[in-house]
Design a protein around this motif. Structure first.
Motif, PDB file in Angstrom:
ATOM      1  N   PHE A  51      -9.826  -3.159 -12.310  1.00  0.00           N
ATOM      2  CA  PHE A  51     -10.837  -3.386 -11.396  1.00  0.00           C
ATOM      3  C   PHE A  51     -11.537  -2.009 -11.003  1.00  0.00           C
ATOM      4  O   PHE A  51     -11.097  -1.063 -11.393  1.00  0.00           O
ATOM      5  N   ASP A  52     -12.611  -2.373 -10.154  1.00  0.00           N
ATOM      6  CA  ASP A  52     -13.532  -1.190 -10.157  1.00  0.00           C
ATOM      7  C   ASP A  52     -13.986  -0.942  -8.604  1.00  0.00           C
ATOM      8  O   ASP A  52     -14.336  -1.842  -8.160  1.00  0.00           O
ATOM      9  N   ASN A  53     -14.055   0.213  -8.115  1.00  0.00           N
ATOM     10  CA  ASN A  53     -14.655   0.720  -6.801  1.00  0.00           C
ATOM     11  C   ASN A  53     -13.978  -0.253  -5.931  1.00  0.00           C
ATOM     12  O   ASN A  53     -14.795  -0.776  -5.022  1.00  0.00           O
ATOM     13  N   ILE A  54     -12.607  -0.193  -5.669  1.00  0.00           N
ATOM     14  CA  ILE A  54     -12.181  -0.836  -4.637  1.00  0.00           C
ATOM     15  C   ILE A  54     -12.266  -0.039  -3.399  1.00  0.00           C
ATOM     16  O   ILE A  54     -11.751   0.932  -3.347  1.00  0.00           O
ATOM     17  N   ASN A  55     -12.532  -0.844  -2.215  1.00  0.00           N
ATOM     18  CA  ASN A  55     -12.530  -0.147  -0.840  1.00  0.00           C
ATOM     19  C   ASN A  55     -11.657  -1.151  -0.268  1.00  0.00           C
ATOM     20  O   ASN A  55     -11.840  -2.264   0.240  1.00  0.00           O
ATOM     21  N   LEU A  56     -10.881  -0.547   0.630  1.00  0.00           N
ATOM     22  CA  LEU A  56      -9.958  -1.045   1.691  1.00  0.00           C
ATOM     23  C   LEU A  56      -9.640  -0.025   2.775  1.00  0.00           C
ATOM     24  O   LEU A  56      -9.276   0.965   2.576  1.00  0.00           O
ATOM     25  N   SER A  57      -9.420  -0.564   4.155  1.00  0.00           N
ATOM     26  CA  SER A  57      -9.175   0.222   5.105  1.00  0.00           C
ATOM     27  C   SER A  57      -7.900  -0.551   5.887  1.00  0.00           C
ATOM     28  O   SER A  57      -8.402  -1.912   6.501  1.00  0.00           O
ATOM     29  N   LEU A  58      -6.869  -0.235   6.269  1.00  0.00           N
ATOM     30  CA  LEU A  58      -5.834  -0.988   7.104  1.00  0.00           C
ATOM     31  C   LEU A  58      -5.223   0.055   8.149  1.00  0.00           C
ATOM     32  O   LEU A  58      -4.812   1.015   7.874  1.00  0.00           O
ATOM     33  N   SER A  59      -5.712  -0.258   9.463  1.00  0.00           N
ATOM     34  CA  SER A  59      -5.136   0.432  10.368  1.00  0.00           C
ATOM     35  C   SER A  59      -3.737   0.268  11.047  1.00  0.00           C
ATOM     36  O   SER A  59      -3.360  -0.678  10.888  1.00  0.00           O
ATOM     37  N   ARG A  60      -3.102   1.144  11.419  1.00  0.00           N
ATOM     38  CA  ARG A  60      -1.772   0.951  12.116  1.00  0.00           C
ATOM     39  C   ARG A  60      -1.831   0.205  13.206  1.00  0.00           C
ATOM     40  O   ARG A  60      -2.421   0.505  14.030  1.00  0.00           O
ATOM     41  N   PRO A  61      -1.128  -0.776  13.692  1.00  0.00           N
ATOM     42  CA  PRO A  61       0.174  -1.144  12.781  1.00  0.00           C
ATOM     43  C   PRO A  61      -0.300  -2.714  12.238  1.00  0.00           C
ATOM     44  O   PRO A  61       0.119  -3.768  12.435  1.00  0.00           O
ATOM     45  N   GLY A  62      -1.223  -2.555  11.274  1.00  0.00           N
ATOM     46  CA  GLY A  62      -1.867  -4.052  10.781  1.00  0.00           C
ATOM     47  C   GLY A  62      -0.871  -4.664   9.853  1.00  0.00           C
ATOM     48  O   GLY A  62      -0.104  -3.677   9.338  1.00  0.00           O
ATOM     49  N   LYS A  63      -1.067  -5.928   9.520  1.00  0.00           N
ATOM     50  CA  LYS A  63      -0.098  -6.677   8.690  1.00  0.00           C
ATOM     51  C   LYS A  63      -1.201  -7.462   8.115  1.00  0.00           C
ATOM     52  O   LYS A  63      -1.713  -8.411   8.369  1.00  0.00           O
ATOM     53  N   ALA A  64      -1.089  -7.267   6.801  1.00  0.00           N
ATOM     54  CA  ALA A  64      -2.169  -7.715   5.896  1.00  0.00           C
ATOM     55  C   ALA A  64      -1.661  -8.404   4.477  1.00  0.00           C
ATOM     56  O   ALA A  64      -0.670  -7.749   3.877  1.00  0.00           O
ATOM     57  N   ALA A  65      -2.238  -9.458   4.071  1.00  0.00           N
ATOM     58  CA  ALA A  65      -1.690 -10.096   2.658  1.00  0.00           C
ATOM     59  C   ALA A  65      -2.799  -9.329   1.511  1.00  0.00           C
ATOM     60  O   ALA A  65      -4.038  -9.133   2.107  1.00  0.00           O
ATOM     61  N   LEU A  66      -2.351  -9.282   0.301  1.00  0.00           N
ATOM     62  CA  LEU A  66      -3.200  -8.966  -0.751  1.00  0.00           C
ATOM     63  C   LEU A  66      -3.014 -10.341  -1.916  1.00  0.00           C
ATOM     64  O   LEU A  66      -1.965 -10.477  -2.366  1.00  0.00           O
ATOM     65  N   VAL A  67      -4.122 -11.053  -1.800  1.00  0.00           N
ATOM     66  CA  VAL A  67      -3.917 -12.307  -2.564  1.00  0.00           C
ATOM     67  C   VAL A  67      -5.165 -12.154  -3.737  1.00  0.00           C
ATOM     68  O   VAL A  67      -5.983 -11.410  -3.788  1.00  0.00           O
ATOM     69  N   GLY A  68      -4.848 -12.925  -4.820  1.00  0.00           N
ATOM     70  CA  GLY A  68      -5.680 -13.079  -5.813  1.00  0.00           C
ATOM     71  C   GLY A  68      -5.079 -13.717  -6.817  1.00  0.00           C
ATOM     72  O   GLY A  68      -3.884 -13.835  -7.083  1.00  0.00           O
ATOM     73  N   ASN A  69      -5.667 -14.203  -8.196  1.00  0.00           N
ATOM     74  CA  ASN A  69      -5.252 -14.764  -9.193  1.00  0.00           C
ATOM     75  C   ASN A  69      -4.585 -13.946 -10.121  1.00  0.00           C
ATOM     76  O   ASN A  69      -4.486 -12.614  -9.832  1.00  0.00           O
ATOM     77  N   ASN A  70      -3.481 -14.520 -10.929  1.00  0.00           N
ATOM     78  CA  ASN A  70      -2.835 -13.514 -11.772  1.00  0.00           C
ATOM     79  C   ASN A  70      -3.827 -12.791 -12.540  1.00  0.00           C
ATOM     80  O   ASN A  70      -4.718 -13.440 -13.211  1.00  0.00           O
ATOM     81  N   GLY A  71      -3.500 -11.527 -12.745  1.00  0.00           N
ATOM     82  CA  GLY A  71      -4.329 -10.734 -13.732  1.00  0.00           C
ATOM     83  C   GLY A  71      -5.342 -10.053 -12.974  1.00  0.00           C
ATOM     84  O   GLY A  71      -6.091  -9.053 -13.591  1.00  0.00           O
ATOM     85  N   ALA A  72      -5.478 -10.122 -11.632  1.00  0.00           N
ATOM     86  CA  ALA A  72      -6.617  -9.468 -10.736  1.00  0.00           C
ATOM     87  C   ALA A  72      -6.119  -8.100 -10.597  1.00  0.00           C
ATOM     88  O   ALA A  72      -6.820  -7.317 -10.399  1.00  0.00           O
ATOM     89  N   GLY A  73      -4.879  -7.780 -10.514  1.00  0.00           N
ATOM     90  CA  GLY A  73      -4.416  -6.301 -10.411  1.00  0.00           C
ATOM     91  C   GLY A  73      -3.582  -6.101  -9.179  1.00  0.00           C
ATOM     92  O   GLY A  73      -3.622  -4.869  -8.608  1.00  0.00           O
ATOM     93  N   LYS A  74      -3.222  -7.239  -8.382  1.00  0.00           N
ATOM     94  CA  LYS A  74      -2.464  -6.862  -7.169  1.00  0.00           C
ATOM     95  C   LYS A  74      -1.397  -6.070  -7.033  1.00  0.00           C
ATOM     96  O   LYS A  74      -1.344  -4.999  -6.488  1.00  0.00           O
ATOM     97  N   SER A  75      -0.335  -6.283  -8.177  1.00  0.00           N
ATOM     98  CA  SER A  75       0.786  -5.418  -8.540  1.00  0.00           C
ATOM     99  C   SER A  75       0.460  -3.977  -8.836  1.00  0.00           C
ATOM    100  O   SER A  75       0.962  -2.902  -8.183  1.00  0.00           O
ATOM    101  N   THR A  76      -0.547  -3.663  -9.494  1.00  0.00           N
ATOM    102  CA  THR A  76      -1.120  -2.703  -9.899  1.00  0.00           C
ATOM    103  C   THR A  76      -1.670  -1.858  -8.718  1.00  0.00           C
ATOM    104  O   THR A  76      -1.104  -0.669  -8.792  1.00  0.00           O
TER     105      THR A  76
END
Length: 532
Positions: free
Chosen positions: A18-43
């Motif tokens: 993946f390239d140039n990922i930008n993400l912002s999560l404020s406290r106490p946010g609760k967010a899911a990270l979804v995407g197809n297999n191989g998208a790089g979620k675990s990485t």
């Protein structure tokens, strides 16, 4: 506060994930990270946790993350205390209490005098009462390992928690504890999961794809609604582009016809007027050049529209392409397939179930098989399939065709290629191109046909299993699915759900995924009692 700025990651083999990922999560946010297999979620989670370094970009967090991984094999050589990174602190506390009050011990303990008490309380809460912290991780089941790391949240008391598929190995009771934590915690959470009930407990969804990260300000149901709206708009764009392409081709055809008529008319006039041959040749060349230029202009227009149309089609969701396509004619709804009367099974002379089981399965039913881990669900499946005989009671089993898709995808022969595996189910002698069309429908393109099945992911093996059943054509009387959503991403769960809902035979499902059971319209449950 968690912030990712222009984060990129390239595999050691130089493949960009993946390239140039930008993400912002404020406290106490609760967010899911979804995407197809191989998208790089675990990485991406590992990068945030500090277990991997990004190829470029920055990760900033105002608190040290606590990471609950999806895979635990790397901890098998460690004790529970070592895996939780509390062994040194516990040893220091014991030594201080025994009178060895050194600066080193005090520094390691860091005034955490309640560490032992928190360990006991946390392990007890996650149903691990009496677990010895010196026990080897490799002696624990997958569910117990997950519970150990979930207990670590209360032990370490972090502000930022990262969870990678936390419900994968948990039974129903464990999932309920996890859902309770998600609802009550004030921690900032970033969660990778395919458990849609869990995802509905979160406040927002980040979708990771080739286009980067897109944020949706709501839970999973809200995200699905937005994706459906986007999908409908995409379908309209496809239709509009198809219409534009048809119109462009009609205009091209009409223009060329007009040009040919003009050229023909001109030839006749020139012939009647007795124009010299050399002039006729010049005029003919000029007409041919005009026609060629006209073709080029229209080809450029239609080519551009075709490219835009293909790009739009590539963005369409895949699950609608995948249907079983069975011949259901041999299925007789309501026919008794299995009838068990007071059955039990035994190991070493002891009955497996506290209460003997009595039940009936009729054609067309959708049944969930439920019970705690170790309650004998797999044993009961083998009895239903005729692979085991009950040690007590009686069972009637009609002459039926059943397909069992287990957690290890044993339907797939890892020694074969994808195409050879599909041919194993080609009982109706489909032509080679027909088999390949069905493979392509289940997202196995030409590049995948010679790939060994051993190299496939869990989601790919599930898709190939479903594809094999379509190639088989005749619907089995019973399909048995054993924890089918484990290790599948949401895309593959949606594919599985759509395919299963098109099946008209008997469905028997072992699953702790309540959302999936609701989506496939389970009608009743066979509940197994606590094992002795």
């Amino acid at each position: 506060m968690l912030t990712l700025q222009n984060v990129s990651y390239t595999h050691p083999n130089k493949e960009l994930l993946f390239d140039n990922i930008n993400l912002s999560l404020s406290r106490p946010g609760k967010a899911a990270l979804v995407g197809n297999n191989g998208a790089g979620k675990s990485t991406l989670l590992k990068i945030i946790a500090g277990a991997l370094h990004p190829s470029s970009g920055q990760v900033r967090a105002d608190a040290k993350p606590y990471f609950v991984p999806q895979v635990f094999g790397q901890f098998n050589g460690l004790t529970v205390a070592q895996a939780l990174q509390i062994e040194d602190k516990l040893r220091s506390l014991r030594e201080i209490l025994e009178g060895n009050v050194t600066e080193e011990n005090l520094a390691l303990l860091n005034d955490d005098w309640t560490i032992e008490e928190r360990c006991q309380q946390a392990l007890s809460h996650w149903q691990l009462e009496g677990l010895d912290l010196a026990q080897q991780m490799q002696s624990l089941s997958g569910g117990q390992k997950t519970r150990v790391f979930l207990a670590g949240i209360a032990i370490h008391q972090p502000n930022l928690v990262l969870l990678d598929e936390p419900s994968n190995h948990l039974d129903t009771a464990g999932r309920q504890l996890l859902y309770g934590y998600m609802q009550s915690t004030s921690n900032t959470l970033l969660v990778v999961s395919h458990d849609r009930k869990l995802l509905n407990l979160l406040d927002m969804v980040f979708e990771l794809s080739k286009r980067g990260i897109t944020g949706y300000g709501g839970n999973y149901d809200f995200y699905r609604e937005q994706k459906q709206i986007e999908g409908q708009a995409l379908q309209e764009d496809v239709k509009s582009k198809e219409k534009a392409l048809r119109k462009a081709r009609e205009v091209e055809r009409d223009a060329l016809e007009r040009q040919h008529k003009l050229d023909a008319r001109g030839k006749k006039k020139q012939a009647k007027a007795g124009v010299p041959k050399i002039v006729m040749n010049t005029l003919r060349n000029s007409a041919e050049n005009s026609t060629s230029k006209l073709k080029g202009v229209h080809a450029e227009k239609t080519g551009a529209i075709t490219q835009e149309l293909q790009a739009l089609r590539n963005e369409l969701p895949d699950q609608d392409k995948m249907k079983f396509g069975f011949d259901h004619a041999a299925l007789h709804k309501g026919k008794i397939l299995v009838k068990a009367t007071e059955i039990n099974y035994g190991y070493e002379g002891l009955p497996l179930w506290r209460s003997p089981l009595s039940f009936q399965i009729t054609s067309g039913e959708r049944i969930a098989l439920k019970g705690l881990n170790g309650s004998g669900k797999t044993t009961l499946i083998k009895i239903i399939l005729g692979e085991h005989a009950p040690k007590a009671g009686s069972i009637y089993r009609a002459d039926l065709a059943a397909v069992y898709i287990d957690q290890d995808y044993s339907l797939i022969d890892n020694r074969l290629t994808v195409y050879a595996q599909a041919q194993q189910f080609n009982y109706s002698a489909l032509q080679e191109h027909e088999v390949k069309i069905r493979l392509d429908r289940f997202l196995f393109s030409k590049d995948d046909w010679d790939k060994p099945c051993s190299a496939l992911s869990g989601g790919e093996k599930m898709r190939l299993s479903l594809c094999c059943l379509t190639i088989r054509n005749h619907a089995p009387d019973v399909i048995i699915l054993d924890e089918p959503t484990n290790n599948l991403d949401i895309q593959n769960i949606e594919i599985l759900t759509a395919a299963v809902n098109a099946y008209q035979g008997t469905l028997l499902v072992v699953s702790h995924d309540q959302y999936f059971l609701e989506q496939i319209n389970i009608e009743r449950t066979i509940e197994l009692s606590q094992p002795l």
